[in-house]
Write a protein that holds these residues in place. Structure first.
Motif, short mmCIF file in Angstrom:
data_model
loop_
_atom_site.label_atom_id
_atom_site.label_comp_id
_atom_site.label_asym_id
_atom_site.label_seq_id
_atom_site.Cartn_x
_atom_site.Cartn_y
_atom_site.Cartn_z
N TYR A 39 0.81 -0.95 -0.39
CA TYR A 39 -0.08 0.07 0.18
C TYR A 39 0.87 1.41 -0.14
O TYR A 39 0.37 2.53 -0.07
CB TYR A 39 -1.02 -0.02 0.67
CG TYR A 39 -0.43 -0.60 2.81
CD1 TYR A 39 0.60 0.94 3.44
CD2 TYR A 39 -0.57 -1.54 3.44
CE1 TYR A 39 0.65 0.61 4.15
CE2 TYR A 39 0.26 -1.73 3.76
CZ TYR A 39 0.28 -0.84 5.20
OH TYR A 39 0.77 -0.50 6.18
N ASN A 40 2.15 1.28 -0.16
CA ASN A 40 2.60 1.98 0.32
C ASN A 40 3.65 1.95 -1.71
O ASN A 40 4.50 2.42 -1.42
CB ASN A 40 4.46 2.36 0.97
CG ASN A 40 4.07 2.31 2.22
OD1 ASN A 40 3.40 3.58 2.33
ND2 ASN A 40 3.86 1.24 3.49
N ASP A 41 3.26 1.50 -2.54
CA ASP A 41 3.42 1.62 -3.69
C ASP A 41 4.50 1.26 -4.23
O ASP A 41 5.53 1.01 -4.70
CB ASP A 41 3.03 2.97 -4.72
CG ASP A 41 1.88 3.91 -5.13
OD1 ASP A 41 0.77 2.83 -4.96
OD2 ASP A 41 2.17 4.42 -5.68
N GLY A 42 5.30 0.19 -3.42
CA GLY A 42 6.24 -0.36 -3.33
C GLY A 42 6.34 -2.48 -4.04
O GLY A 42 5.79 -2.38 -4.82
N PHE A 43 7.05 -3.15 -3.35
CA PHE A 43 7.38 -3.97 -3.93
C PHE A 43 6.98 -5.27 -3.05
O PHE A 43 6.97 -4.91 -1.74
CB PHE A 43 9.01 -4.56 -4.57
CG PHE A 43 9.03 -2.98 -5.81
CD1 PHE A 43 9.21 -3.54 -7.01
CD2 PHE A 43 10.22 -2.21 -5.31
CE1 PHE A 43 9.08 -2.49 -7.46
CE2 PHE A 43 10.04 -1.04 -6.36
CZ PHE A 43 9.88 -1.13 -7.01
N VAL A 44 6.71 -6.43 -3.93
CA VAL A 44 6.64 -7.71 -2.75
C VAL A 44 7.04 -8.49 -3.68
O VAL A 44 7.38 -8.80 -4.74
CB VAL A 44 5.21 -7.89 -2.36
CG1 VAL A 44 4.41 -6.61 -1.16
CG2 VAL A 44 4.04 -7.68 -3.55
N LEU A 45 6.76 -9.62 -3.18
CA LEU A 45 7.72 -10.94 -3.33
C LEU A 45 7.39 -12.33 -3.21
O LEU A 45 7.34 -13.26 -2.18
CB LEU A 45 9.82 -11.01 -3.39
CG LEU A 45 9.41 -12.35 -4.21
CD1 LEU A 45 10.35 -12.31 -5.39
CD2 LEU A 45 11.40 -12.69 -3.73
N PRO A 46 5.53 -12.62 -3.70
CA PRO A 46 4.98 -13.79 -2.79
C PRO A 46 4.89 -14.64 -3.65
O PRO A 46 5.23 -14.54 -4.95
CB PRO A 46 3.20 -12.84 -2.98
CG PRO A 46 3.37 -11.96 -3.69
CD PRO A 46 4.34 -11.42 -4.30
N CYS A 47 4.15 -15.90 -3.50
CA CYS A 47 4.44 -16.81 -3.91
C CYS A 47 2.40 -17.01 -3.79
O CYS A 47 2.45 -17.48 -2.96
CB CYS A 47 5.26 -17.57 -4.21
SG CYS A 47 5.15 -19.14 -2.18
N ALA A 48 1.63 -17.79 -4.90
CA ALA A 48 0.43 -18.28 -4.58
C ALA A 48 0.81 -19.73 -4.17
O ALA A 48 2.22 -20.31 -4.55
CB ALA A 48 -0.19 -19.03 -5.40
N ILE A 49 -0.02 -20.11 -3.07
CA ILE A 49 -0.22 -21.78 -2.66
C ILE A 49 -0.95 -22.62 -3.17
O ILE A 49 -2.08 -22.13 -3.69
CB ILE A 49 0.33 -21.43 -1.09
CG1 ILE A 49 -1.04 -21.13 -0.17
CG2 ILE A 49 1.64 -20.65 -0.76
CD1 ILE A 49 -0.96 -20.76 0.88
N ASP A 50 -0.80 -23.90 -2.86
CA ASP A 50 -1.79 -25.09 -3.15
C ASP A 50 -3.07 -24.85 -1.66
O ASP A 50 -2.91 -26.19 -1.70
CB ASP A 50 -1.22 -26.10 -3.05
CG ASP A 50 -0.15 -27.11 -2.99
OD1 ASP A 50 0.16 -25.70 -1.23
OD2 ASP A 50 0.48 -28.01 -2.60
N PHE A 51 -3.19 -23.64 -1.56
CA PHE A 51 -4.50 -24.06 -0.83
C PHE A 51 -5.88 -23.08 -1.63
O PHE A 51 -4.99 -21.63 -1.75
CB PHE A 51 -4.16 -23.34 0.76
CG PHE A 51 -3.29 -24.42 1.81
CD1 PHE A 51 -4.36 -25.53 2.71
CD2 PHE A 51 -2.20 -24.86 1.57
CE1 PHE A 51 -3.67 -26.14 3.55
CE2 PHE A 51 -1.70 -25.11 2.32
CZ PHE A 51 -2.36 -25.92 3.53
N ASP A 52 -6.51 -23.67 -1.90
CA ASP A 52 -7.97 -22.61 -2.40
C ASP A 52 -8.80 -22.47 -1.83
O ASP A 52 -9.32 -23.21 -0.83
CB ASP A 52 -7.94 -23.29 -3.80
CG ASP A 52 -6.24 -23.94 -4.29
OD1 ASP A 52 -5.74 -22.92 -4.81
OD2 ASP A 52 -5.77 -25.00 -3.92
#
Length: 386
Positions: A39-52
């Motif tokens: 929310y500060n217009d920055g950078f993130v490094l997530p991954c989607a996971i095998d829970f849905d």
């Protein structure tokens, strides 16, 4: 308790006296690094996971959306498409559905009446974005049934709007965007200003281990919104649109210019953005030692500068780090004040990490942690249609 897809189909048929024509899914996510930067217009490094979250759907020929929530004792909601949409007085889950419906209507999407059955296995209140998985799966469902397809990025923005303006949590775009656009086997570097996504392969020698502290947290009405206001105050002081526009040099005299609390909040976001970009580069270079250091620095910053960790979380991070050292990384993940720890653990050390948590965490905290070994997974999709 979440249902299997077969059980959800049975529930759909039993309740609506018809067979579902569509099956949609959207995943939860874990963020490897980049916390409170979105929310500060920055950078993130997530991954989607095998829970849905899974949604079964069919058009019903009516001007009403009928929903059954399998994970909430088969509670029901009906949303008229002819009248104004208000908050549900009793069911919080229904407000996520209603928020997505209203957000789509405000974008002039002509929704159609439909029957929906929803179930998911994303742990709730744990910082793994069960709400984003619900919002994104619903956005994909409703636009598909209306035959007015949206880009996955626009579906993500729709979910964020629902959460911000209807549910009342001022979350950034990361959760919805990675749920929509996750990539199998990859982490995704997201520029939260441009929404540009770039995939980085996860090291095959590391497992993604998520440890739910079972310290329950809820962002709505919590200190999350307070942190956001503090960040906005810092950006206003420096005359920039968002903290993303500052670097380390720009805030050199920060403690002389801002009060102590605001200064520490700003310092976390600015340094976290730098760490996130460096972590993506470390993934590209398969440099696990550097990634380990960056994740450790991120946790310390969340603990000391942003003040969003709690003692059981700090203990878990310390315990896992004592086992894996620089062969992997570990930090709190999610909005904070409880929830989960994410650890990148060599496959041959996963069993030891699980054993040490089981042996030590309850004695230290009186809580029992849940440990999930996950795979970086694909984003939202239409699984089946007839």
């Amino acid at each position: 308790m979440s249902l299997t897809v077969a059980e959800l189909n049975q529930l759909f048929s039993a309740h609506f006296k018809a067979t579902a024509d569509y099956h949609f899914r959207a995943p939860g996510r874990v963020n490897l690094i980049g916390e409170h930067t979105d929310y500060n217009d920055g950078f993130v490094l997530p991954c989607a996971i095998d829970f849905d979250t899974h949604v079964l759907a069919r058009k019903n020929g009516l001007n009403v959306i009928r929903v059954i929530a399998a994970d909430y004792n088969n509670q029901l909601d009906e949303i008229s498409l002819e009248t104004g949409i208000e908050h549900h007085a009793d069911y919080q889950w229904a407000n996520y559905v209603r928020g997505v419906v209203l957000s789509l209507q405000r974008q002039n999407i002509a929704l159609v009446g439909c029957d929906l059955a929803i179930s998911g296995n994303v742990p709730q209140g744990a910082g793994l974005s069960s709400s984003a998985a619900l919002e994104v799966s619903l956005g994909l469902t409703l636009t598909t049934l209306a035959e007015q397809p949206m880009s996955l990025a626009q579906i993500a923005l729709t979910g964020q709007q629902a959460e911000n303006h209807f549910v009342g949590c001022n979350s950034g775009i990361m959760d919805q965007l990675i749920s929509a656009q996750g990539q199998q086997g990859n982490a995704v570097l997201i520029d939260c200003r441009s929404l540009e996504c770039k995939a980085f392969a996860m090291p095959q020698e590391l497992a993604v281990v998520i440890i739910n502290s079972n310290v329950k947290r809820g962002l709505v009405g919590s200190e999350y919104n307070t942190r956001r206001k503090q960040c906005e105050a810092g950006a206003e002081h420096y005359g920039v649109k968002a903290l993303r526009d500052l670097d380390i040099d720009a805030i050199g005299n920060i403690f002389a210019e801002l009060d102590d609390v605001t200064a520490r909040r700003v310092r976390h976001v600015v340094t976290e953005n730098a760490r996130t970009l460096a972590a993506a580069e470390a993934l590209a270079n398969d440099d696990i030692t550097t990634l380990s250091q960056l994740m450790a620095e991120s946790h310390a910053s969340m603990r000391d500068d942003f003040e969003i960790t709690v003692p059981p979380i700090d203990y878990l991070v310390s315990l896992v780090h004592s086992i894996i050292g620089n062969r992997g990384g570990v930090r709190m993940t999610g909005g904070g004040f409880g929830g989960c720890v994410v650890a990148l653990v060599p496959h041959d050390m996963v069993a030891e990490v699980k054993a040490q948590i089981a042996a030590n965490y309850p004695e230290q905290t009186g809580l029992v942690a849940d440990v999930f070994v996950c795979q970086p997974s694909a984003g939202a999709e239409i699984v089946a249609q007839s």
